[in-house]
Design a protein around this motif. Structure first.
Motif, short mmCIF file in Angstrom:
data_model
loop_
_atom_site.label_atom_id
_atom_site.label_comp_id
_atom_site.label_asym_id
_atom_site.label_seq_id
_atom_site.Cartn_x
_atom_site.Cartn_y
_atom_site.Cartn_z
N GLN A 17 -1.52 9.10 5.30
CA GLN A 17 -0.74 8.39 4.29
C GLN A 17 0.76 8.63 4.42
OE1 GLN A 17 -2.71 10.27 0.87
NE2 GLN A 17 -3.39 8.24 0.20
N ASP A 20 -6.81 5.93 -2.01
CA ASP A 20 -5.47 6.46 -1.78
C ASP A 20 -4.98 7.36 -2.91
OD1 ASP A 20 -4.58 5.60 0.76
OD2 ASP A 20 -4.35 3.55 0.01
N ASP A 49 0.81 -1.22 0.00
CA ASP A 49 0.00 0.00 0.00
C ASP A 49 0.85 1.27 0.00
OD1 ASP A 49 0.98 -0.23 2.56
OD2 ASP A 49 -0.95 0.05 3.57
N THR A 50 2.10 1.18 -0.43
CA THR A 50 2.95 2.36 -0.56
C THR A 50 2.31 3.36 -1.52
OG1 THR A 50 5.00 1.22 0.01
CG2 THR A 50 5.20 3.18 -1.38
N VAL A 51 2.43 4.64 -1.20
CA VAL A 51 1.88 5.72 -2.02
C VAL A 51 3.00 6.30 -2.89
CG1 VAL A 51 0.78 8.00 -1.97
CG2 VAL A 51 0.14 6.24 -0.28
N THR A 90 -1.65 4.48 -5.36
CA THR A 90 -1.07 3.19 -5.04
C THR A 90 -1.26 2.24 -6.22
OG1 THR A 90 -3.14 2.37 -4.09
CG2 THR A 90 -1.59 3.46 -2.58
N ARG A 96 3.34 6.00 4.53
CA ARG A 96 3.34 5.09 3.37
C ARG A 96 3.88 5.77 2.11
NH1 ARG A 96 -1.85 3.61 1.74
NH2 ARG A 96 -3.03 5.03 3.05
#
Length: 429
Positions: A253, A244, A86-88, A296, A256
């Motif tokens: 966020q 996201d 779920d990294t942005v 994401t 992330r």
């Protein structure tokens, strides 16, 4: 079961179970799992391990089912934070297809037509001329025909980007900060500034990567009667549950958000945008429909699946199937490809056999591309080397995320296509 979007991986055991389920699913959907495993090895050994890119997330689906996911490297190498599902990421020009879809929702509503003169909606542009000479003031000639809305969507408008460093018009864009999201104009100011500058060529005469999609974003804002961020939220993000995706990184966020790096000579990289001090942590001055979004892999996969499904996902209808087919057709004049039409210092991939639709590139002659692909496949990428593609023939969607500028540094995008299609044993073609 794969963890749902928005949740970090709980433990290695859970991820291992998810991986086994994906391998089983991949086989049932026509992929050879042992060949898909090459993707992780390739990305790790060639790019992540040697420090050429900070991280690599690759999400591959067929018929809406995830068949492979790579999660390699660190989202923030400076602080030792591992990449997660779920990294942005900054998606830069992968914003363009989103904004183009938003405009097409307005086309379907009858608020605008593709052959409308742009000046009908932007009266200040009624007298735009084509550059002839000068460095300001400029000598101009009248265009052969008025700029149309379709020219904005397919980048045949005569507009440009200042970073191209080719012409006096590019130089004027740089002087006016027309490429800047955080230090320049708002949308209204951008339109006024462009009204004072000449076009590089007569609309429809050539293809030139440009601020055209930022102008599309302005039209979405004006015609919808909503700020662009709100229009995208209401028309795309909320219906598709893209929780996201937006024009800035929310407080929740920040842990992330990935670091962005710049390639340096010799194959290394240096920090280009620190996630703890990034301008993306605050609201931009220019809500850029051409390059301003963060997202994401899971969110962008939902957008890609909607496109593959003919404009619908999980009961949310964004566009009609006929509209998606129109967008994914080559709209370059005379059926030309980008090698024949392009004036840009631009390299997303080899462009032979590739045209341009309404918001993204479109393959219409696969053998000329010299890579495995399908006629009708469409795709695009972003400045930080992100990419996506949609293959309606094979019912494949793919999203690649990393954070390295410029996108032309390595041929990862075409390499991923080769790896994916070399693992597809049950082809629809």
């Amino acid at each position: 079961m794969d963890p749902p979007a928005g949740h970090r991986r709980a433990c290695d055991g859970g991820e291992g179970k998810g991986k086994r389920l994906r391998m089983s699913k991949a086989k049932s959907l026509g992929f050879a799992p042992d060949r898909l495993a090459r993707i992780d090895r390739f990305l790790q050994e060639k790019y992540v391990g040697p420090g050429r890119i900070p991280c690599a997330q690759f999400l591959l689906a067929r018929r809406g089912e995830t068949v492979h996911q790579s999660v390699l490297g660190r989202q923030d190498p400076e602080r030792g934070v591992a990449l997660a599902e779920d990294t942005v990421f900054r998606i830069y020009s992968m914003t363009k297809p989103v904004t183009s879809v938003a405009l097409m929702t307005l086309v379907e509503e009858g608020a605008v037509a593709l052959d409308d003169p742009v000046a009908r909606h932007i009266p200040e542009w009624a007298d735009l001329g084509v550059f002839s000479a000068g460095a300001g003031p400029y000598l101009t000639t009248p265009p052969a025909r008025p700029m149309q809305v379709v020219d904005l969507l397919r980048h045949t408008s005569g507009l440009t980007y200042g970073f191209q460093n080719r012409t006096n018009v590019d130089a004027a864009y740089r002087k006016q900060n027309l490429d800047q999201i955080f230090d320049g104009y708002d949308l209204d100011g951008m339109i006024q500034a462009l009204a004072r500058l000449p076009l590089e060529f007569s609309p429809g005469e050539a293809w030139n990567y440009s601020v055209s999609t930022d102008v599309v974003g302005y039209l979405v804002q004006k015609l919808s009667g909503r700020p662009l961020a709100q229009a995208l939220q209401e028309r795309i993000f909320d219906p598709l549950k893209m929780a996201d995706t937006g024009f800035s990184v929310r407080e929740d966020q920040r842990g992330r958000f990935a670091a962005c790096y710049e390639a340096v000579p010799g194959g290394g990289m240096k920090l280009q945008d620190d996630p703890a001090a990034s301008p993306f942590l605050g609201a931009p001055k220019l809500y850029s429909g051409g390059g301003g979004l963060v997202s994401t892999a899971a969110d962008y996969m939902r957008f890609s699946r909607m496109l593959l499904n003919g404009g619908e996902l999980d009961g949310a209808r964004i566009l009609a199937p006929k509209t998606i087919r129109l967008m994914a057709s080559n709209h370059l004049p005379g059926g030309a490809d980008l090698t024949q039409m392009s004036r840009s210092l631009f390299s997303e991939s080899t462009n032979a056999g590739v045209g341009f639709g309404l918001g993204f590139a479109v393959v219409f002659d696969p053998p000329r591309t010299l890579i495995p692909c399908s006629a009708g496949e469409f795709y695009w990428g972003g400045m930080a080397s992100t990419a996506f593609w949609v293959d309606p023939v094979e019912e494949v969607t793919a999203v690649f995320m990393t954070q390295l500028v410029p996108s032309s540094t390595y041929p990862i995008r075409r390499e991923l296509r080769t790896l994916v299609y070399s693992a597809l044993m049950d082809s629809n073609a």
